[in-house]
Design a protein around this motif. Structure first.
Motif, PDB file in Angstrom:
ATOM      1  N   TYR A 649       0.854  -1.195   0.000  1.00 21.95           N
ATOM      2  CA  TYR A 649       0.000   0.000   0.000  1.00 21.95           C
ATOM      3  C   TYR A 649       0.884   1.238   0.000  1.00 21.95           C
ATOM      4  CZ  TYR A 649      -3.393   3.526   1.522  1.00 21.95           C
ATOM      5  OH  TYR A 649      -4.181   4.657   1.604  1.00 21.95           O
ATOM      6  N   LEU A 650       0.601   2.166  -0.917  1.00 24.91           N
ATOM      7  CA  LEU A 650       1.358   3.413  -1.027  1.00 24.91           C
ATOM      8  C   LEU A 650       0.383   4.572  -1.151  1.00 24.91           C
ATOM      9  CD1 LEU A 650       4.051   4.997  -1.481  1.00 24.91           C
ATOM     10  CD2 LEU A 650       3.735   4.554  -3.939  1.00 24.91           C
ATOM     11  N   GLU A 651       0.645   5.623  -0.378  1.00 22.82           N
ATOM     12  CA  GLU A 651      -0.190   6.826  -0.426  1.00 22.82           C
ATOM     13  C   GLU A 651       0.727   8.032  -0.580  1.00 22.82           C
ATOM     14  OE1 GLU A 651      -3.105   9.216   2.652  1.00 22.82           O
ATOM     15  OE2 GLU A 651      -3.244   7.011   2.574  1.00 22.82           O
ATOM     16  N   ILE A 652       0.464   8.858  -1.591  1.00 20.71           N
ATOM     17  CA  ILE A 652       1.315  10.007  -1.913  1.00 20.71           C
ATOM     18  C   ILE A 652       0.459  11.258  -1.996  1.00 20.71           C
ATOM     19  CG2 ILE A 652       2.833  11.046  -3.650  1.00 20.71           C
ATOM     20  CD1 ILE A 652       3.691   8.261  -4.451  1.00 20.71           C
ATOM     21  N   PHE A 653       0.985  12.362  -1.412  1.00 22.89           N
ATOM     22  CA  PHE A 653       0.280  13.641  -1.496  1.00 22.89           C
ATOM     23  C   PHE A 653       1.306  14.771  -1.524  1.00 22.89           C
ATOM     24  CE2 PHE A 653      -1.997  17.307   0.338  1.00 22.89           C
ATOM     25  CZ  PHE A 653      -3.082  17.354  -0.524  1.00 22.89           C
ATOM     26  N   GLU A 654       1.220  15.604  -2.530  1.00 23.34           N
ATOM     27  CA  GLU A 654       2.091  16.770  -2.664  1.00 23.34           C
ATOM     28  C   GLU A 654       3.569  16.390  -2.605  1.00 23.34           C
ATOM     29  OE1 GLU A 654       1.212  19.812  -3.414  1.00 23.34           O
ATOM     30  OE2 GLU A 654      -0.950  19.469  -3.358  1.00 23.34           O
ATOM     31  N   CYS A 655       3.933  15.426  -3.460  1.00 20.79           N
ATOM     32  CA  CYS A 655       5.344  15.049  -3.638  1.00 20.79           C
ATOM     33  C   CYS A 655       5.653  15.204  -5.128  1.00 20.79           C
ATOM     34  CB  CYS A 655       5.600  13.623  -3.175  1.00 20.79           C
ATOM     35  SG  CYS A 655       5.231  13.319  -1.426  1.00 20.79           S
ATOM     36  N   PRO A 656       5.952  16.416  -5.579  1.00 21.27           N
ATOM     37  CA  PRO A 656       6.003  16.709  -7.018  1.00 21.27           C
ATOM     38  C   PRO A 656       7.125  16.005  -7.775  1.00 21.27           C
ATOM     39  CG  PRO A 656       6.791  18.593  -5.729  1.00 21.27           C
ATOM     40  CD  PRO A 656       6.210  17.615  -4.759  1.00 21.27           C
ATOM     41  N   GLY A 667      -4.222   9.452  -5.000  1.00 23.18           N
ATOM     42  CA  GLY A 667      -2.824   9.278  -4.656  1.00 23.18           C
ATOM     43  C   GLY A 667      -2.524   7.954  -3.994  1.00 23.18           C
ATOM     44  N   VAL A 668      -3.309   6.922  -4.286  1.00 23.57           N
ATOM     45  CA  VAL A 668      -3.185   5.625  -3.622  1.00 23.57           C
ATOM     46  C   VAL A 668      -2.842   4.544  -4.641  1.00 23.57           C
ATOM     47  CG1 VAL A 668      -4.435   3.838  -2.359  1.00 23.57           C
ATOM     48  CG2 VAL A 668      -4.742   6.236  -1.741  1.00 23.57           C
ATOM     49  N   TRP A 669      -1.894   3.721  -4.282  1.00 24.22           N
ATOM     50  CA  TRP A 669      -1.590   2.506  -5.043  1.00 24.22           C
ATOM     51  C   TRP A 669      -1.722   1.309  -4.110  1.00 24.22           C
ATOM     52  CZ3 TRP A 669       2.074  -1.248  -4.020  1.00 24.22           C
ATOM     53  CH2 TRP A 669       2.250  -2.233  -4.994  1.00 24.22           C
ATOM     54  N   LYS A 670      -2.383   0.256  -4.618  1.00 23.70           N
ATOM     55  CA  LYS A 670      -2.515  -0.982  -3.862  1.00 23.70           C
ATOM     56  C   LYS A 670      -2.027  -2.139  -4.704  1.00 23.70           C
ATOM     57  CE  LYS A 670      -6.677   0.277  -1.226  1.00 23.70           C
ATOM     58  NZ  LYS A 670      -8.091  -0.126  -0.943  1.00 23.70           N
ATOM     59  N   LYS A 671      -1.340  -3.035  -4.052  1.00 20.86           N
ATOM     60  CA  LYS A 671      -0.889  -4.233  -4.742  1.00 20.86           C
ATOM     61  C   LYS A 671      -2.086  -5.112  -5.077  1.00 20.86           C
ATOM     62  CE  LYS A 671       2.409  -8.058  -4.359  1.00 20.86           C
ATOM     63  NZ  LYS A 671       3.432  -8.715  -3.497  1.00 20.86           N
TER      64      LYS A 671
END
Length: 673
Positions: A649-656, A667-671
């Motif tokens: 599980y990956l969550e990204i916010f405001e990482c340009p 901003g979510v990725w799930k396997k």
């Protein structure tokens, strides 16, 4: 059922054992009084004065349930049932059940009731038979008055079985009636589930009754409340924490459909839950019947503790319940006070100090959002805490204008949980806090005016959760608690730290190195103060000249020695690591020495990190990763996968600068499973 206004005659359960009586006899049920006087019913065989009448009642009841279901299924009936027979049948049925629920004198002749019931039984049986056998039955008008009377009678009868008041509107419309029938159906289902629960689980469920409709409730709020009431404990010897025990209750409630987990952004776990409005209405009825809380006619909990020993602070359009408390005497009866939505804690000191046997004071906010403001005009009333030697849970979360706690709070030897989260005006803790020998949870998160920790923290040997420990600028004498002093707390498993030191100072580094000695720590969160993140001054001609001169001086010096090779890693049993606004560009040296083979969650928010390499192999074992506001972190999807080979599980916010990451719109990725 807050939207239903007009009361209909029925019994109300307010905290004592009750009985329902009818024209020919009376039935009794066995009840158990919990230690707090809450009434929890136990299953027992009912004994009736007249078995024949009871059997007839039960058969009519079963037939009516069948008819009710049939009415829902045969919405397309073409003709109407004979109006006169239908009206007579339902009117007779309504009268019979009114007699059963006490509207007639108990001295009525049994023979008269038998004749009446036989006649009613014959008509209802005929109606059931016609519903069952005739393929060409005509449609009953669902808006007809007689059918409404029948449904009203069923609602009265079913609710009176649970000794509850029933609220029906004066005129029933189709939508309103359907809603009522849905509510009664839900209530019966929830009551059946409730009756199968053990006593402790029942009490935990009833706590949901005081929260507003559709409220999202943090599990932690309920866990702390349950600990305060004594439903669960934090000082168990089985190795289970209060959170472990509470999760069993939550999972049981979810499995039975009583509550729903609330997931944020599709995260793999949920720390909040809510309850369906119909289920909440049913739980309110059960809580009122058990004498767990007192409720007004709109389903709002009240401050009246005379029968329930629990009071709620509720602000409505009609006024504030806290202003009614001074008129409630016998304060020694109060066991719990829960602040539902009262923004002003205007307690009278003399009244407050008389709650000698209170266990739970949830005076702060339970809501997650800091928009729910709570304040005190005068915190003098807190001195009354000295009399509350039985208190186990005290929450002042988010309460403003409290600058200090009375020293007498250190005499509360039974206190398990002290929540001071968000007390923005609190300047210090009492020096004698080490006297709280049973304290397991201390939350000082976002108490930014506290600059140093009292030495007594190191004496809290039962402490399991500590939030808001401050690492401040060293001061002469060193008469304050340092991080290394806490390494002897054998039960400490969750720690959050606020570093309030200029980032150029090495004082924080010297303290953080000691974290390797915390052998039971499972969750660690560190936040660096942003007060020192001052913007750089613009370059002037003088500063440019100075900078060039310093660079020439540095060039004449020998190069610095190469960094020392990594020492043997120190095994640290962390499962969760949270770094907020770390000022460095790469992972700190003290963290690089840790073997984090048990780490599952890594959350990084803000700061200047551009290199996440960790350990000799430059890999992390975390499966759940969140990045927020990392402007300098540059990485593509391939490199990120190499860095986190077990990522699910990956969550990204405001990482340009993170590129080619296959996240969704949130901003979510799930396997993939």
């Amino acid at each position: 059922m807050s939207e239903l206004k007009q009361p209909v005659e029925g019994s109300s359960g307010g905290g004592g054992s009750s009985s329902s009586s009818g024209g020919g006899g009376s039935c009794s049920s066995s009840t158990t009084n919990n230690a707090d006087d809450t009434i929890i019913e136990e299953d027992s065989d009912s004994s009736c004065h007249n078995c024949n009448l009871q059997g007839m009642f039960e058969e009519i009841q079963n037939d009516l349930i069948y008819i009710k279901k049939a009415c829902g299924k045969f919405g397309q009936w073409e003709d109407q049932v004979n109006d006169s027979m239908k009206g007579f049948a339902f009117q007779a049925l309504d009268n019979a059940f009114k007699q059963r629920t006490g509207s007639q004198e108990l001295t009525k002749e049994t023979s008269y009731l038998q004749d009446k019931l036989k006649n009613t039984h014959r008509i209802v049986s005929m109606l059931k038979e016609s519903l069952h056998s005739s393929p060409q039955l005509s449609s009953v008008n669902l808006n007809s008055q007689s059918l409404q009377l029948a449904k009203d009678s069923m609602i009265r009868r079913e609710f009176n079985r649970y000794h509850c008041s029933v609220y029906l509107p004066a005129e029933l419309e189709v939508e309103s009636n359907d809603k009522i029938m849905a509510e009664i159906s839900t209530f019966l289902e929830i009551a059946a589930v409730y009756n199968d629960l053990d006593v402790t689980t029942k009490l935990c469920l009833l706590c949901f009754s005081v929260f507003p409709e559709n409220a999202v409730i943090k599990k932690k709020v309920l866990v702390h409340w349950w600990v305060g009431e004594g439903f669960i404990d934090t000082l168990g010897t089985s190795g289970k924490t209060a959170e472990d025990t509470a999760n069993q209750f939550f999972n049981d409630f979810i499995e039975k459909g009583l509550i729903k987990p609330v997931y944020k952004k599709g995260r793999p776990s949920a720390d909040s839950c809510n309850m369906d409005p119909y289920i909440r209405d049913a739980v309110i009825i059960l809580a009122k019947r058990a004498g767990f809380f007192n409720f007004d006619s709109n389903g709002n909990p009240t401050e009246d503790f005379t029968r329930s020993r629990r009071a709620c602070l509720v602000k409505t359009e009609e006024g504030s319940s806290i202003h009614e408390l001074p008129y409630r005497l016998e304060q020694e009866k109060v066991q719990s006070i829960i602040n539902v939505n009262e923004p002003n804690l205007d307690f009278r000191s003399e009244w407050f100090s008389k709650m000698k046997y209170v266990k739970v004071l949830q005076l702060g906010r339970w809501q997650s959002s800091a928009k729910h403001l709570i304040q005190v005009e005068d915190s003098e009333f807190l001195k009354g805490l000295k009399n509350m030697r039985h208190i186990r849970y005290l929450s002042l979360r988010g309460v403003s204008r409290i600058t200090e706690l009375p020293a007498s709070i250190c005499k509360l030897s039974n206190l398990r949980i002290l929540n001071l989260n968000g007390c923005a005006d609190l300047e210090q803790l009492p020096q004698g806090i080490g006297s709280l020998k049973n304290l397991t949870h201390l939350d000082m998160y976002e108490c930014y005016l506290i600059s140093h920790m009292p030495t007594g923290l190191a004496l809290l040997y039962q402490l399991q959760v500590l939030k808001g420990f401050v690492i401040g600028e060293p001061r002469p004498g060193g008469n304050y608690c340092k991080l290394a002093d806490l390494s002897g707390l054998e039960h400490l498993r969750k720690l959050s730290i606020h570093v309030d030191i200029n980032k150029t100072s090495d004082a924080a580094k010297r303290e953080l190195i000691s974290l390797a000695n915390f052998k039971k720590l499972r969750s660690l969160s560190i936040s660096w103060s942003r007060l020192y993140d001052t913007p750089k001054k613009p370059l002037t001609l003088k500063r440019i000249a100075t900078k060039k001169f310093m660079s020439r001086v540095k060039s004449t010096k020998p190069p610095p020695p190469p960094p020392s090779p990594l020492m043997d890693p120190v095994s640290v049993p962390l499962e969760k690591l949270n770094l907020n606004y770390f000022p460095g560009s790469k992972m700190p040296d003290w963290l690089m020495q840790w073997d984090l083979n048990k780490l599952k969650k890594l959350y990084i928010r803000g700061g200047s990190l551009s290199n996440l390499c960790h350990g000799k192999q430059c890999k992390w074992g975390a499966t759940n990763v969140r990045f927020k506001f990392l402007e300098k972190l540059q990485m593509d999807w391939s490199k990120l996968q190499d860095l986190f080979p077990d990522l699910t599980y990956l969550e990204i916010f405001e990482c340009p600068e993170l590129s080619s990451i296959p996240c969704d719109e949130n901003g979510v990725w799930k396997k993939a499973d």
